[in-house]
Design a protein around this motif. Structure first.
Motif, mmCIF file in Angstrom:
data_model
loop_
_atom_site.group_PDB
_atom_site.id
_atom_site.type_symbol
_atom_site.label_atom_id
_atom_site.label_comp_id
_atom_site.label_asym_id
_atom_site.label_seq_id
_atom_site.Cartn_x
_atom_site.Cartn_y
_atom_site.Cartn_z
ATOM 1 N N LYS A 22 0.029 18.221 40.186
ATOM 2 C CA LYS A 22 1.090 17.925 41.348
ATOM 3 C C LYS A 22 2.459 17.919 40.564
ATOM 4 O O LYS A 22 3.389 17.171 41.077
ATOM 5 C CB LYS A 22 0.779 16.789 41.915
ATOM 6 C CG LYS A 22 -0.787 16.580 42.476
ATOM 7 C CD LYS A 22 -0.633 17.220 43.948
ATOM 8 C CE LYS A 22 -2.156 17.288 44.699
ATOM 9 N NZ LYS A 22 -2.144 18.104 45.686
ATOM 10 N N GLU A 23 2.827 18.791 39.516
ATOM 11 C CA GLU A 23 4.121 18.828 39.142
ATOM 12 C C GLU A 23 4.626 20.028 40.199
ATOM 13 O O GLU A 23 3.681 20.849 40.725
ATOM 14 C CB GLU A 23 4.170 19.255 37.748
ATOM 15 C CG GLU A 23 3.607 17.733 37.174
ATOM 16 C CD GLU A 23 4.327 17.674 35.593
ATOM 17 O OE1 GLU A 23 5.214 18.534 35.346
ATOM 18 O OE2 GLU A 23 3.898 17.055 34.944
ATOM 19 N N TYR A 73 12.908 22.987 31.747
ATOM 20 C CA TYR A 73 13.467 23.122 33.009
ATOM 21 C C TYR A 73 12.113 23.895 33.781
ATOM 22 O O TYR A 73 12.162 24.485 34.943
ATOM 23 C CB TYR A 73 14.584 24.001 33.339
ATOM 24 C CG TYR A 73 15.593 23.167 33.029
ATOM 25 C CD1 TYR A 73 16.322 22.403 33.970
ATOM 26 C CD2 TYR A 73 16.213 23.129 31.816
ATOM 27 C CE1 TYR A 73 17.510 21.488 33.857
ATOM 28 C CE2 TYR A 73 17.322 22.326 31.349
ATOM 29 C CZ TYR A 73 17.973 21.431 32.417
ATOM 30 O OH TYR A 73 18.910 20.791 32.302
ATOM 31 N N VAL A 74 10.685 23.948 33.368
ATOM 32 C CA VAL A 74 9.734 24.454 33.913
ATOM 33 C C VAL A 74 9.111 23.822 35.167
ATOM 34 O O VAL A 74 9.104 24.344 36.337
ATOM 35 C CB VAL A 74 8.384 24.636 32.931
ATOM 36 C CG1 VAL A 74 7.340 25.223 33.705
ATOM 37 C CG2 VAL A 74 8.883 25.623 31.946
ATOM 38 N N THR A 75 9.212 22.596 35.067
ATOM 39 C CA THR A 75 8.993 21.661 36.516
ATOM 40 C C THR A 75 10.041 20.762 36.933
ATOM 41 O O THR A 75 10.896 20.300 35.858
ATOM 42 C CB THR A 75 7.565 20.760 36.456
ATOM 43 O OG1 THR A 75 7.901 19.850 35.644
ATOM 44 C CG2 THR A 75 6.394 21.869 35.889
ATOM 45 N N ILE A 76 9.862 20.056 37.980
ATOM 46 C CA ILE A 76 10.955 19.081 38.403
ATOM 47 C C ILE A 76 10.918 18.008 37.430
ATOM 48 O O ILE A 76 11.781 17.403 37.000
ATOM 49 C CB ILE A 76 10.793 19.021 39.917
ATOM 50 C CG1 ILE A 76 11.163 20.083 40.642
ATOM 51 C CG2 ILE A 76 11.915 17.899 40.195
ATOM 52 C CD1 ILE A 76 11.085 20.013 42.262
ATOM 53 N N GLN A 77 9.668 17.529 37.215
ATOM 54 C CA GLN A 77 9.185 16.545 36.479
ATOM 55 C C GLN A 77 9.708 16.774 35.018
ATOM 56 O O GLN A 77 10.429 15.476 34.770
ATOM 57 C CB GLN A 77 7.849 16.303 36.499
ATOM 58 C CG GLN A 77 7.264 15.836 37.707
ATOM 59 C CD GLN A 77 7.075 16.778 38.763
ATOM 60 O OE1 GLN A 77 7.322 17.844 38.624
ATOM 61 N NE2 GLN A 77 6.525 16.364 39.944
ATOM 62 N N SER A 100 24.351 19.359 37.047
ATOM 63 C CA SER A 100 23.256 18.977 36.405
ATOM 64 C C SER A 100 22.043 19.474 37.399
ATOM 65 O O SER A 100 22.172 19.695 38.439
ATOM 66 C CB SER A 100 22.944 17.431 36.144
ATOM 67 O OG SER A 100 22.679 16.802 37.498
ATOM 68 N N GLY A 101 20.812 19.806 36.783
ATOM 69 C CA GLY A 101 19.702 20.172 37.305
ATOM 70 C C GLY A 101 19.275 19.153 38.396
ATOM 71 O O GLY A 101 19.090 19.735 39.675
ATOM 72 N N CYS A 102 19.236 17.927 38.105
ATOM 73 C CA CYS A 102 18.873 16.966 38.766
ATOM 74 C C CYS A 102 19.673 17.008 40.305
ATOM 75 O O CYS A 102 19.163 16.905 41.344
ATOM 76 C CB CYS A 102 18.950 15.700 38.303
ATOM 77 S SG CYS A 102 17.589 15.367 37.062
ATOM 78 N N ARG A 103 20.998 16.828 40.306
ATOM 79 C CA ARG A 103 21.998 16.742 41.062
ATOM 80 C C ARG A 103 21.808 18.134 42.061
ATOM 81 O O ARG A 103 21.792 18.143 43.301
ATOM 82 C CB ARG A 103 23.457 16.286 41.044
ATOM 83 C CG ARG A 103 24.416 17.323 40.443
ATOM 84 C CD ARG A 103 25.073 18.141 41.323
ATOM 85 N NE ARG A 103 25.825 17.499 42.226
ATOM 86 C CZ ARG A 103 26.225 18.277 43.278
ATOM 87 N NH1 ARG A 103 26.059 19.585 43.490
ATOM 88 N NH2 ARG A 103 27.165 17.516 44.196
ATOM 89 N N THR A 104 21.874 19.168 41.378
ATOM 90 C CA THR A 104 21.593 20.495 42.067
ATOM 91 C C THR A 104 20.441 20.617 42.960
ATOM 92 O O THR A 104 20.350 20.758 44.295
ATOM 93 C CB THR A 104 21.704 21.659 41.241
ATOM 94 O OG1 THR A 104 22.875 21.588 40.451
ATOM 95 C CG2 THR A 104 21.647 22.982 41.908
ATOM 96 N N LEU A 105 19.192 20.333 42.270
ATOM 97 C CA LEU A 105 17.896 20.421 43.124
ATOM 98 C C LEU A 105 18.058 19.089 44.290
ATOM 99 O O LEU A 105 17.289 19.544 45.153
ATOM 100 C CB LEU A 105 16.917 19.989 42.028
ATOM 101 C CG LEU A 105 15.469 20.592 42.664
ATOM 102 C CD1 LEU A 105 14.654 21.506 41.696
ATOM 103 C CD2 LEU A 105 14.604 19.522 42.929
#
Ligand SMILES: CCCCCCCCCCCCC/C=C/[C@@H](O)[C@H](COP(=O)(O)O)NC(=O)CCCCCCCCCCCCCCC
Length: 211
Positions: A22-23, A73-77, A100-105
């Motif tokens: 569940k990633e 950056y393979v999984t969101i986790q 950042s990847g976090c804010r973009t996603l």
């Protein structure tokens, strides 16, 4: 990949995005979004300001994924863990890591909730249902809370240009209406699950309000 949209491919992308434990694989998550962009493009130019923003965000994430830190950056986790541990996220106001990847996603994540609400309305709608109303109801319940007045206005104008329910079903390229409804029924739990996993992860890490 063909440039005509098919709902089936969106479904496949989001299905592939979930790993056994569940990633969520970023590669397939953004592939799902890419499909949705081609759908929006087929609806006409009124939507291009929306699809441009999505394309831009997909590109940011793709760059991380193919960059030198790509393995994080393979999984969101793994992305959340990596960016937080290395202080690569602007947590309270935009500063040295505005993209950042976090804010973009997170922006795509919020839009995924809109999609879920909208598709559920579409799935359960009757023949006289208006797509513009379904879209804006779903929008007001989700994304609108994160958008300033000007964007909300522009989005409202775009909604008025949406084709009717019949055209919508046809553009989805998934057979006759009964088949589209069935496929929506199959897709929605998947989309909802990807959404919930991401939501829980972001909540746990206090990332739901990233600037
Ligand atoms: C099918 C008709 C499409 C209707 C789309 C409804 C959603 C409305 C989204 C409006 C976005 C407006 C553009 C601007 C966005 C940005 O300001 C804003 C914030 O970004 P920032 O913090 O970097 O500045 N961006 C966002 O919130 C991300 C928006 C992402 C919108 C995604 C829309 C996806 C539409 C997919 C259509 C698929 C239809 C269903 C087919 C099966």
């Amino acid at each position: 990949m063909a440039d005509t949209f098919s709902l089936q491919r969106v479904l496949e992308a989001f299905r592939s995005s979930m790993s056994e434990n569940k990633e969520v694989y970023i590669k397939y998550y953004i592939a799902g979004w890419q499909e949705l962009v081609s759908f929006m493009n087929s609806l006409g130019n009124v939507f291009s300001f929306i699809s441009k923003d999505v394309v831009n965000k997909i590109q940011i994430l793709e760059n991380f994924l193919s960059g030198e830190s790509g393995s994080y950056y393979v999984t969101i986790q793994s992305m959340v863990k990596y960016e937080l541990e290395n202080e690569l996220v602007d947590l309270t106001k935009r500063g040295s890591h505005p993209e950042s990847g976090c804010r973009t996603l997170l922006r795509l994540h919020r839009a995924l909730r809109w999609l879920e609400l909208f598709l559920e309305r579409l799935r359960t709608s009757t023949e006289d249902g208006k797509t513009s109303v379904m879209c804006s109801d779903a929008y007001n319940e989700s994304l609108a809370q994160h958008h300033p007045w000007l964007i909300r206005k522009a989005v409202g104008v775009a909604f008025c240009a949406l084709p009717g329910r019949d055209t919508f079903f046809d553009v989805m390229n998934a057979g006759d209406h009964t088949q589209v409804v069935a496929l929506l029924g199959e897709s929605l739990p998947l989309i909802a699950e990807v959404y919930q996993i991401t939501e829980d992860l972001y909540a746990k890490n206090h990332l739901l309000e990233l600037p």
